[in-house]
Design an enzyme around this catalytic site. Structure first.
Site, short mmCIF file in Angstrom:
data_model
loop_
_atom_site.label_atom_id
_atom_site.label_comp_id
_atom_site.label_asym_id
_atom_site.label_seq_id
_atom_site.Cartn_x
_atom_site.Cartn_y
_atom_site.Cartn_z
N TYR A 146 0.79 -1.22 0.00
CA TYR A 146 -0.20 -0.02 0.04
C TYR A 146 0.91 1.18 -0.25
O TYR A 146 0.28 2.24 0.41
CB TYR A 146 -0.87 0.31 1.37
CG TYR A 146 -2.26 -0.85 0.95
CD1 TYR A 146 -3.20 -0.49 -0.01
CD2 TYR A 146 -2.23 -1.95 1.76
CE1 TYR A 146 -4.31 -1.25 0.07
CE2 TYR A 146 -3.61 -2.62 1.54
CZ TYR A 146 -4.40 -2.31 0.65
OH TYR A 146 -5.72 -3.19 0.61
N ASN A 205 -12.94 -3.64 4.97
CA ASN A 205 -14.06 -3.89 4.07
C ASN A 205 -13.92 -5.04 2.93
O ASN A 205 -14.38 -4.85 1.97
CB ASN A 205 -13.73 -2.37 3.04
CG ASN A 205 -12.56 -2.47 2.38
OD1 ASN A 205 -11.50 -2.96 2.54
ND2 ASN A 205 -12.40 -0.99 1.79
N HIS A 251 -9.80 -6.34 -1.64
CA HIS A 251 -9.11 -5.54 -2.34
C HIS A 251 -9.08 -5.93 -3.95
O HIS A 251 -9.36 -7.18 -4.22
CB HIS A 251 -7.71 -5.55 -1.99
CG HIS A 251 -6.73 -4.74 -2.91
ND1 HIS A 251 -6.56 -3.37 -2.87
CD2 HIS A 251 -6.04 -5.41 -3.95
CE1 HIS A 251 -5.66 -3.25 -3.94
NE2 HIS A 251 -5.54 -4.11 -4.37
#
Ligand code: IDP
Ligand code: MG
Length: 148
Positions: A51, A119, A122
């Site tokens: 990231y 969430n 990805h």
């Protein structure tokens, strides 16, 4: 339309909630073929490298801590317009903003959790990033294209 490959991750929250099969089912029902797959746990350093584009953002520390908090499943998906179609079935970044029917809304939304990082999934956002992200996790001999 072009046949594309994209890098997909089932994040630690979704693995912990036993949603691997549910998410794989959604990929396969949407003609996103799983052509490479493995389970692993990222170190904090590996999460920071993956990231790196978000280094300096307010959520970077929480995100990389979360992504190294438990096992993940990484896969390469292949299909027509796989990059954008994968992102469409994932839904908006924050589960609270994601549309019903998307993975993030259906499988990651928790009204008591205002955070966005946990969430469920990805997905690469461009052909260039897809190639970089596939190379991050897989050797060429671990990928089995089957566009037929
Ligand atoms: P994407 O995963 O939908 O492409 P990005 O903007 O690339 O979203 O952000 C990467 C990841 O960083 C997100 O999936 C999410 O886990 C986390 N993230 C993004 N924005 C926020 C935020 O505002 N708060 C907390 N985490 C965030
Ligand atoms: Mg992104």
């Amino acid at each position: 339309m072009a046949i594309e490959q994209t890098l997909s991750i089932i994040k630690p929250d979704a693995v912990a909630k036993n949603l691997i099969g549910e998410i794989y089912s959604r990929f396969e029902k949407n003609q996103l073929h799983i052509i490479a797959t493995k389970m692993l746990r990222l170190t904090r350093e590996q999460a920071e490298e993956f990231y790196a584009v978000h280094a300096g953002r307010s959520f970077y520390s929480k995100l990389t801590n979360f992504m190294s908090s438990g096992p993940i499943i990484v896969q390469v998906l292949e299909g027509e317009d796989a990059i954008s179609r994968h992102r469409a079935i994932m839904g908006a970044t924050c589960p609270k903003d994601a549309a019903p029917g998307t993975i993030r809304r259906d499988l990651a939304f928790d009204p008591s959790n205002p955070e966005c990082h946990d969430n469920a999934v990805h997905g690469s956002d461009s052909t260039e990033n897809a190639q970089k992200e596939i190379d991050f996790f897989f050797r060429p001999d671990e990928i089995f294209p089957r566009t037929g």
